[in-house]
Design a protein around this motif. Structure first.
Motif, PDB file in Angstrom:
ATOM      1  N   SER A 154       0.869  -1.243   0.000  1.00 10.95           N
ATOM      2  CA  SER A 154       0.169  -0.087   0.089  1.00 10.95           C
ATOM      3  C   SER A 154       0.963   1.183  -0.144  1.00 10.95           C
ATOM      4  O   SER A 154       0.484   2.099  -0.696  1.00 10.95           O
ATOM      5  N   ARG A 155       2.062   1.254   0.742  1.00 11.72           N
ATOM      6  CA  ARG A 155       2.706   2.360   0.906  1.00 11.72           C
ATOM      7  C   ARG A 155       3.297   2.531  -0.669  1.00 11.72           C
ATOM      8  O   ARG A 155       3.854   3.698  -1.255  1.00 11.72           O
ATOM      9  N   SER A 156       3.868   1.613  -1.142  1.00 11.98           N
ATOM     10  CA  SER A 156       4.367   1.549  -2.508  1.00 11.98           C
ATOM     11  C   SER A 156       3.382   2.237  -3.531  1.00 11.98           C
ATOM     12  O   SER A 156       3.933   3.052  -4.427  1.00 11.98           O
ATOM     13  N   PHE A 157       2.123   1.914  -3.513  1.00 12.16           N
ATOM     14  CA  PHE A 157       1.235   2.550  -4.433  1.00 12.16           C
ATOM     15  C   PHE A 157       1.032   4.064  -4.034  1.00 12.16           C
ATOM     16  O   PHE A 157       0.498   4.870  -4.972  1.00 12.16           O
ATOM     17  N   GLU A 158       1.012   4.410  -2.762  1.00 10.23           N
ATOM     18  CA  GLU A 158       0.875   5.747  -2.278  1.00 10.23           C
ATOM     19  C   GLU A 158       2.059   6.495  -3.006  1.00 10.23           C
ATOM     20  O   GLU A 158       1.654   7.688  -3.588  1.00 10.23           O
ATOM     21  N   LEU A 159       3.297   6.142  -2.942  1.00  9.28           N
ATOM     22  CA  LEU A 159       4.241   6.670  -3.542  1.00  9.28           C
ATOM     23  C   LEU A 159       4.258   7.040  -5.310  1.00  9.28           C
ATOM     24  O   LEU A 159       4.484   7.854  -5.699  1.00  9.28           O
ATOM     25  N   MET A 160       3.634   5.931  -5.733  1.00 11.01           N
ATOM     26  CA  MET A 160       3.425   5.896  -7.221  1.00 11.01           C
ATOM     27  C   MET A 160       2.397   7.189  -7.660  1.00 11.01           C
ATOM     28  O   MET A 160       2.684   7.887  -8.369  1.00 11.01           O
ATOM     29  N   VAL A 161       1.270   7.209  -6.698  1.00 15.44           N
ATOM     30  CA  VAL A 161       0.088   7.913  -7.079  1.00 15.44           C
ATOM     31  C   VAL A 161       0.964   9.657  -6.852  1.00 15.44           C
ATOM     32  O   VAL A 161       0.648  10.392  -7.407  1.00 15.44           O
ATOM     33  N   GLU A 162       1.508   9.766  -5.565  1.00 15.62           N
ATOM     34  CA  GLU A 162       2.089  11.000  -5.326  1.00 15.62           C
ATOM     35  C   GLU A 162       3.068  11.567  -6.641  1.00 15.62           C
ATOM     36  O   GLU A 162       3.088  12.829  -6.779  1.00 15.62           O
ATOM     37  N   ASP A 163       3.581  10.597  -7.284  1.00 20.82           N
ATOM     38  CA  ASP A 163       4.533  10.912  -8.139  1.00 20.82           C
ATOM     39  C   ASP A 163       3.735  11.675  -9.473  1.00 20.82           C
ATOM     40  O   ASP A 163       4.175  12.543 -10.211  1.00 20.82           O
ATOM     41  N   GLY A 164       2.356  11.111  -9.785  1.00 20.71           N
ATOM     42  CA  GLY A 164       1.778  11.778 -10.752  1.00 20.71           C
ATOM     43  C   GLY A 164       1.727  11.361 -12.192  1.00 20.71           C
ATOM     44  O   GLY A 164       0.853  11.857 -12.818  1.00 20.71           O
ATOM     45  N   SER A 165       2.480  10.330 -12.188  1.00 20.51           N
ATOM     46  CA  SER A 165       2.570   9.865 -13.694  1.00 20.51           C
ATOM     47  C   SER A 165       1.741   8.563 -13.691  1.00 20.51           C
ATOM     48  O   SER A 165       2.138   7.512 -13.077  1.00 20.51           O
ATOM     49  N   LEU A 166       0.892   8.565 -14.751  1.00 22.45           N
ATOM     50  CA  LEU A 166       0.017   7.460 -15.027  1.00 22.45           C
ATOM     51  C   LEU A 166       0.929   6.272 -15.541  1.00 22.45           C
ATOM     52  O   LEU A 166       0.630   5.260 -15.482  1.00 22.45           O
ATOM     53  N   LYS A 167       1.790   6.891 -16.299  1.00 25.96           N
ATOM     54  CA  LYS A 167       2.788   5.888 -17.030  1.00 25.96           C
ATOM     55  C   LYS A 167       3.657   4.858 -15.949  1.00 25.96           C
ATOM     56  O   LYS A 167       3.563   3.852 -16.046  1.00 25.96           O
ATOM     57  N   VAL A 168       4.051   5.764 -15.218  1.00 28.23           N
ATOM     58  CA  VAL A 168       4.976   4.916 -13.991  1.00 28.23           C
ATOM     59  C   VAL A 168       3.861   4.157 -13.143  1.00 28.23           C
ATOM     60  O   VAL A 168       4.403   2.924 -12.951  1.00 28.23           O
ATOM     61  N   LEU A 169       2.724   4.807 -12.820  1.00 27.46           N
ATOM     62  CA  LEU A 169       2.015   3.879 -12.053  1.00 27.46           C
ATOM     63  C   LEU A 169       1.364   2.649 -12.943  1.00 27.46           C
ATOM     64  O   LEU A 169       1.662   1.580 -12.153  1.00 27.46           O
ATOM     65  N   LYS A 170       1.241   2.723 -13.975  1.00 27.47           N
ATOM     66  CA  LYS A 170       0.938   1.463 -15.081  1.00 27.47           C
ATOM     67  C   LYS A 170       2.061   0.431 -15.096  1.00 27.47           C
ATOM     68  O   LYS A 170       1.804  -0.526 -14.863  1.00 27.47           O
ATOM     69  N   ILE A 171       3.296   1.059 -15.203  1.00 26.52           N
ATOM     70  CA  ILE A 171       4.458   0.022 -15.329  1.00 26.52           C
ATOM     71  C   ILE A 171       4.922  -0.457 -13.947  1.00 26.52           C
ATOM     72  O   ILE A 171       4.981  -1.890 -13.712  1.00 26.52           O
ATOM     73  N   LEU A 172       4.711   0.220 -12.548  1.00 25.95           N
ATOM     74  CA  LEU A 172       4.859  -0.568 -11.651  1.00 25.95           C
ATOM     75  C   LEU A 172       3.775  -1.195 -10.993  1.00 25.95           C
ATOM     76  O   LEU A 172       3.906  -2.407 -10.426  1.00 25.95           O
TER      77      LEU A 172
END
Length: 337
Positions: free
Chosen positions: A130-148
């Motif tokens: 859950s913490r990892s996904f918080e960090l991804m969302v905070e980054d703001g890139s949907l592409k990064v979110l999709k990759i991870l």
């Protein structure tokens, strides 16, 4: 392309030291994020997470994110939080894996599930995901979110695939490669690729870093599976023979079983199905994988994937970052010696 490529697996004692030196400053920032985000008002969570996170791991996956960013000349800091997210994903999978495998040792220390029990390990693993996904969302890139997020799903699929393949003597090499490509290589690939995304580099550069990480991850896992039969707990950080006793059909076993005579194949069938798991049985298994050159050929396969990893970054500029990433591949293979 540097001359290092032609010495893969033969240069004396390659190490991760060049990569560690390359990313030390960035890694301090990543560690600060990890320390901050593993905190909770529930004391058991940072206690258990800290046991594994501070347990002597090389932090290779987040270092790959940082090194990839250096390779392509990224000068921002978005990759710090994303590297922490990568480490949280990895740590969560380790917690879950140790429960599934019933492991006693991790990096030479007692596993969290042995100390705190399976339920706590699973739930803290969920917290870190859950913490990892918080960090991804905070980054703001949907592409990064999709990759991870895709990598997280692929890892889970790989673990389930491995679970359903356990104690199956008929497991083939293709399915084995599918398993390690998912459970290990997917996160290596994503860790490298996201640096190209935050640096707004081309799809070609993304694909090159992805290929580097993916092939390195496969080489890394091939060596892990080989040294289960040729190393010891002090070297491996886990008990030698764990894979054997858990009935895992790794490449050394697949090759040794295929090359053995009828008596050897019966031994492997009995062992993988859980009927031969004593210390004497493991010693016999070690003799068989050596006699059939199954370990040697597994390491040769790891070198092949290592060369593919190095080839993938051949188009990037020469320099300390590229040299460090090449030596990281050499290190991954050299752990078998």
């Amino acid at each position: 392309m540097t001359a290092t490529i032609h010495r893969l697996g033969s240069r004396p004692q390659p190490s991760l030291d060049p990569m560690v030196r390359l990313v030390t400053g960035d890694m301090n920032s990543v560690n600060a994020v990890i320390l901050d985000r593993m905190q909770s008002e529930i004391p058991l969570i940072p206690e258990l997470a800290g046991h594994l996170i501070a347990g002597g791991g090389k932090r290779m996956r987040p270092m790959l994110t940082l090194a990839s960013a250096r390779l392509i000349g990224y000068t921002g800091n978005r990759h710090h939080r994303l590297a922490a997210a990568v480490e949280f994903i990895h740590t969560a999978t380790l917690l879950h894996d140790d429960v599934v495998d019933g492991s006693d040792l991790r990096r030479g220390k007692r596993t969290a599930n042995i100390i705190w029990g399976n339920p706590a390990s699973v739930l803290v693993g969920d917290f870190l995901f859950s913490r990892s996904f918080e960090l991804m969302v905070e980054d703001g890139s949907l592409k990064v979110l999709k990759i991870l997020s895709n990598a997280s799903a692929v890892i889970a699929e790989g673990e389930v695939n491995q679970l359903t393949a356990a104690r199956r003597i008929d497991l083939g090499e293709d399915r084995y490669l599918d398993i390690i490509g998912a459970k290990t290589a997917a996160l290596f690939a994503a860790a490298c690729r996201i640096s190209a995304v935050v640096a707004e580099r081309s799809e070609r550069d993304e694909a090159a870093l992805d290929a580097y990480g993916r092939n390195l991850g496969i080489a890394f896992q091939l060596v892990d599976d080989a040294i289960d039969y040729v190393s010891d707990a002090g070297t491996m950080g886990k008990d030698a023979g764990d894979d054997f006793r858990e009935g895992k059909m790794t490449l050394p076993v697949i090759l040794a079983h295929a090359r053995g005579d009828a008596e050897d194949r019966k031994f492997w069938k009995d062992a993988i199905e859980g009927r031969r798991d004593s210390d004497e049985d493991f010693a016999h298994a070690v003799d068989l994988v050596r006699r059939t050159r199954a370990v040697d050929d597994t390491i040769a396969r790891a070198r092949h994937y290592g060369r593919r990893a190095i080839d993938a970054i051949a188009g990037f500029a020469d320099g300390v970052a590229k040299d460090a990433m090449i030596e990281a591949v050499e290190f991954a293979v050299a752990r078998a010696y």
